[in-house]
Design a protein around this motif. Structure first.
Motif, PDB file in Angstrom:
ATOM      1  N   ALA A   1       0.835  -1.212   0.000  1.00 29.31           N
ATOM      2  CA  ALA A   1       0.000   0.000   0.000  1.00 29.31           C
ATOM      3  C   ALA A   1       0.861   1.250   0.000  1.00 29.31           C
ATOM      4  N   GLY A   2       0.242   2.332  -0.429  1.00 26.13           N
ATOM      5  CA  GLY A   2       0.872   3.651  -0.358  1.00 26.13           C
ATOM      6  C   GLY A   2      -0.164   4.663   0.104  1.00 26.13           C
ATOM      7  N   ASN A   3       0.313   5.728   0.748  1.00 26.35           N
ATOM      8  CA  ASN A   3      -0.638   6.731   1.242  1.00 26.35           C
ATOM      9  C   ASN A   3       0.059   8.069   1.453  1.00 26.35           C
ATOM     10  N   PHE A   4      -0.714   9.131   1.315  1.00 32.16           N
ATOM     11  CA  PHE A   4      -0.290  10.467   1.746  1.00 32.16           C
ATOM     12  C   PHE A   4      -1.564  11.253   1.989  1.00 32.16           C
ATOM     13  N   LEU A   5      -1.436  12.287   2.828  1.00 37.82           N
ATOM     14  CA  LEU A   5      -2.593  13.143   3.099  1.00 37.82           C
ATOM     15  C   LEU A   5      -2.677  14.212   2.025  1.00 37.82           C
ATOM     16  N   ALA A   6      -3.814  14.333   1.373  1.00 37.95           N
ATOM     17  CA  ALA A   6      -4.004  15.426   0.410  1.00 37.95           C
ATOM     18  C   ALA A   6      -5.494  15.599   0.139  1.00 37.95           C
ATOM     19  N   LYS A   7      -5.911  16.871   0.072  1.00 34.69           N
ATOM     20  CA  LYS A   7      -7.291  17.147  -0.326  1.00 34.69           C
ATOM     21  C   LYS A   7      -7.480  16.759  -1.785  1.00 34.69           C
ATOM     22  N   ALA A   8      -8.714  16.462  -2.156  1.00 34.88           N
ATOM     23  CA  ALA A   8      -9.000  16.081  -3.539  1.00 34.88           C
ATOM     24  C   ALA A   8      -8.434  17.111  -4.518  1.00 34.88           C
ATOM     25  N   LEU A   9      -8.584  18.397  -4.178  1.00 35.19           N
ATOM     26  CA  LEU A   9      -8.156  19.430  -5.129  1.00 35.19           C
ATOM     27  C   LEU A   9      -6.635  19.600  -5.162  1.00 35.19           C
ATOM     28  N   ASP A  10      -5.935  18.993  -4.188  1.00 32.43           N
ATOM     29  CA  ASP A  10      -4.467  19.025  -4.225  1.00 32.43           C
ATOM     30  C   ASP A  10      -3.897  17.730  -4.794  1.00 32.43           C
ATOM     31  N   MET A  11      -4.794  16.860  -5.276  1.00 30.31           N
ATOM     32  CA  MET A  11      -4.354  15.567  -5.836  1.00 30.31           C
ATOM     33  C   MET A  11      -4.484  15.629  -7.346  1.00 30.31           C
ATOM     34  N   SER A  12      -3.384  15.389  -8.046  1.00 28.44           N
ATOM     35  CA  SER A  12      -3.496  15.285  -9.503  1.00 28.44           C
ATOM     36  C   SER A  12      -4.179  13.953  -9.835  1.00 28.44           C
TER      37      SER A  12
ATOM     38  N   SER B   1      -9.649   1.520   7.842  1.00 31.49           N
ATOM     39  CA  SER B   1     -10.988   2.017   8.214  1.00 31.49           C
ATOM     40  C   SER B   1     -11.543   2.993   7.176  1.00 31.49           C
ATOM     41  N   GLN B   2     -10.631   3.617   6.399  1.00 32.15           N
ATOM     42  CA  GLN B   2     -11.074   4.536   5.349  1.00 32.15           C
ATOM     43  C   GLN B   2     -12.005   3.845   4.351  1.00 32.15           C
ATOM     44  N   ALA B   3     -12.015   2.513   4.338  1.00 27.04           N
ATOM     45  CA  ALA B   3     -12.882   1.767   3.420  1.00 27.04           C
ATOM     46  C   ALA B   3     -14.352   2.001   3.727  1.00 27.04           C
ATOM     47  N   SER B   4     -14.658   2.272   4.988  1.00 29.95           N
ATOM     48  CA  SER B   4     -16.081   2.421   5.315  1.00 29.95           C
ATOM     49  C   SER B   4     -16.401   3.716   6.061  1.00 29.95           C
ATOM     50  N   VAL B   5     -15.378   4.409   6.569  1.00 32.12           N
ATOM     51  CA  VAL B   5     -15.613   5.689   7.252  1.00 32.12           C
ATOM     52  C   VAL B   5     -15.162   6.802   6.308  1.00 32.12           C
ATOM     53  N   ALA B   6     -16.102   7.684   5.926  1.00 34.31           N
ATOM     54  CA  ALA B   6     -15.752   8.776   5.008  1.00 34.31           C
ATOM     55  C   ALA B   6     -14.624   9.599   5.608  1.00 34.31           C
ATOM     56  N   THR B   7     -13.541   9.808   4.835  1.00 32.69           N
ATOM     57  CA  THR B   7     -12.340  10.413   5.424  1.00 32.69           C
ATOM     58  C   THR B   7     -11.741  11.472   4.502  1.00 32.69           C
ATOM     59  N   PRO B   8     -11.948  12.762   4.837  1.00 33.39           N
ATOM     60  CA  PRO B   8     -11.297  13.816   4.061  1.00 33.39           C
ATOM     61  C   PRO B   8      -9.783  13.630   4.012  1.00 33.39           C
ATOM     62  N   TYR B   9      -9.153  14.101   2.958  1.00 31.99           N
ATOM     63  CA  TYR B   9      -7.700  13.995   2.706  1.00 31.99           C
ATOM     64  C   TYR B   9      -7.282  12.556   2.368  1.00 31.99           C
ATOM     65  N   GLN B  10      -8.248  11.643   2.279  1.00 25.51           N
ATOM     66  CA  GLN B  10      -7.925  10.218   2.087  1.00 25.51           C
ATOM     67  C   GLN B  10      -8.833   9.602   1.030  1.00 25.51           C
ATOM     68  N   LEU B  11      -9.218  10.407   0.000  1.00 28.16           N
ATOM     69  CA  LEU B  11     -10.169   9.876  -0.982  1.00 28.16           C
ATOM     70  C   LEU B  11      -9.589   8.712  -1.778  1.00 28.16           C
ATOM     71  N   HIS B  12      -8.301   8.804  -2.085  1.00 25.28           N
ATOM     72  CA  HIS B  12      -7.655   7.728  -2.856  1.00 25.28           C
ATOM     73  C   HIS B  12      -7.622   6.423  -2.065  1.00 25.28           C
ATOM     74  N   VAL B  13      -7.189   6.519  -0.795  1.00 29.73           N
ATOM     75  CA  VAL B  13      -7.125   5.317   0.047  1.00 29.73           C
ATOM     76  C   VAL B  13      -8.531   4.779   0.317  1.00 29.73           C
ATOM     77  N   SER B  14      -9.481   5.699   0.554  1.00 29.77           N
ATOM     78  CA  SER B  14     -10.858   5.264   0.838  1.00 29.77           C
ATOM     79  C   SER B  14     -11.397   4.443  -0.322  1.00 29.77           C
ATOM     80  N   ALA B  15     -11.235   4.971  -1.535  1.00 29.20           N
ATOM     81  CA  ALA B  15     -11.758   4.271  -2.715  1.00 29.20           C
ATOM     82  C   ALA B  15     -11.051   2.930  -2.889  1.00 29.20           C
ATOM     83  N   ALA B  16      -9.741   2.929  -2.720  1.00 30.49           N
ATOM     84  CA  ALA B  16      -8.970   1.699  -2.954  1.00 30.49           C
ATOM     85  C   ALA B  16      -9.288   0.629  -1.910  1.00 30.49           C
ATOM     86  N   LYS B  17      -9.326   1.027  -0.645  1.00 32.37           N
ATOM     87  CA  LYS B  17      -9.530   0.024   0.407  1.00 32.37           C
ATOM     88  C   LYS B  17     -10.983  -0.475   0.400  1.00 32.37           C
TER      89      LYS B  17
END
Ligand code: HXC
Ligand code: NAP
Length: 269
Positions: free
Chosen positions: A96-107, A146-162
């Motif tokens: 896995a990989g992760n970083f904190l970023a808002k959707a608008l700061d994610m390319s 937990s991002q798989a089921s708990v909506a988590t700002p700054y973690q949209l990529h991980v949430s979707a993937a998990k």
């Protein structure tokens, strides 16, 4: 009850993303229980050094450099592992990989990178493992979050993937159950001294806030997770498949988290 259910002598355990952190801790637990280990990760140095630490425990282990985003490399690693240790009894899929970023700061590529590693990478690992899994009897453990089921700002990529990973768990429990293959997800909570937690709680203040939020009022330890992995893989878990098990001190009960302070502290400028 016959024998010790936590004796894994003669078993082959394959860990994807096994060169460090929680996944390596799980590998160590199985090695201490007598299993032979195959590890893959991107870095040849890190994965070989992890395998060599396992060999110091007196068991056989190999480390193979393979990026889970590259199906050919993953397929070759499985062939190499099976040639050395035979069919796989336990597969841990945790790269896995992760970083904190808002959707608008994610390319688009930033979002894609995490989905490629976590979700497509997990599909590659599961799909390409199949011909090498012991049938019946193999146990697959996916490492979710937990991002798989708990909506988590700054973690949209991980949430979707998990979330996708947990659906792979449920779907494959149905597709592969008749072959005697079990598959479950573990959701670790905030586990101390890991790269994942360093990225989400980079300062003493954010780390303390994280621990305070956990209903059991402490951060998790790697062995909290590895013991559950071992239980799932043992005969004690023989009727468990398709489930998602939180090992998080009850954190999942507390709802969405606010990572804005942590994101500020770990800003890329
Ligand atoms: C915004 C970022 C970024 C950041 C990278 N990117 N970091 N965008 N904010 N902080 C963007 C890059 O600009 C690039 O987009 C794209 O992401 C790919 O970056 P690369 O560095 O080229 O990717 P790569 O070398 O493949 O590295 C993958 C990585 C890296 C995920 C970015 O951090 C990594 O290797 N991580 C592995 C270790 C790790 O993360 N461990 C924690 C797992 S814990 P552009 O558009 O510029 O090309 C975990 C947490 C679960 O999963 C929950 C815990 C509670
Ligand atoms: P970590 O030490 O960074 O572990 C990630 C592992 O994946 C490393 O061995 C890394 O090795 C490997 N990896 C990364 N990208 C890869 C790729 N493309 N191909 C192959 N291997 C790759 O992080 P961790 O915190 O222990 O996390 C382990 C697992 O637990 C992850 O699935 C994470 O989502 C989950 N999790 C962690 C926490 C936590 O508190 N830490 C909480 C919830 C869930 P290389 O760099 O050598 O490739």
């Amino acid at each position: 009850m016959q024998g010790n259910p936590f004796d894994f002598s003669g078993r082959h355990v394959f860990v994807a993303g096994g060169s460090g952190g929680i996944n390596f801790g799980i590998a160590q637990a199985f090695a201490r229980a007598g299993a032979s280990l195959s590890l893959i990760s991107r870095s040849a140095d890190r994965v070989e050094s992890a395998a060599s630490r396992l060999r110091e425990l007196g068991i056989d282990a190999i480390g193979v450099a393979a990026d889970v985003r590259q199906p050919d490399a993953v397929g070759r690693a499985f062939s190499q592992a099976a040639a050395r240790f035979g069919p796989i009894d336990v597969l841990v899929s945790g790269a896995a990989g992760n970083f904190l970023a808002k959707a608008l700061d994610m390319s688009p590529n930033a979002f894609k990178t995490v989905v490629d590693i976590d979700l497509l990478g997990s599909f590659n690992v599961l799909r390409l493992s199949h011909e090498h899994l012991r049938k019946p009897g193999a146990c697959i453990i996916q490492i979710s979050a937990s991002q798989a089921s708990v909506a988590t700002p700054y973690q949209l990529h991980v949430s979707a993937a998990k979330a996708g990973i947990d659906m792979l768990t449920r779907g494959l429990a149905l597709e592969w159950g008749a072959q005697g293959i079990r598959i479950n997800s573990i959701i670790p909570g905030p586990i101390q001294e890991t790269e994942g937690l360093r990225r989400l709680a980079p300062t003493p203040e954010t780390l303390k806030a994280m621990a305070d939020r956990v209903p059991l009022k402490r951060l998790g330890k790697i062995e909290d997770v590895s013991r559950v992995a071992m239980m799932l893989a043992s005969d004690w878990g023989s009727y468990i498949t398709g489930t998602v098990i939180a090992v998080d001190g009850g954190l999942f009960l507390t709802g969405p988290r606010d990572f804005s302070a942590a994101a500020q502290a770990s800003r890329r400028d």
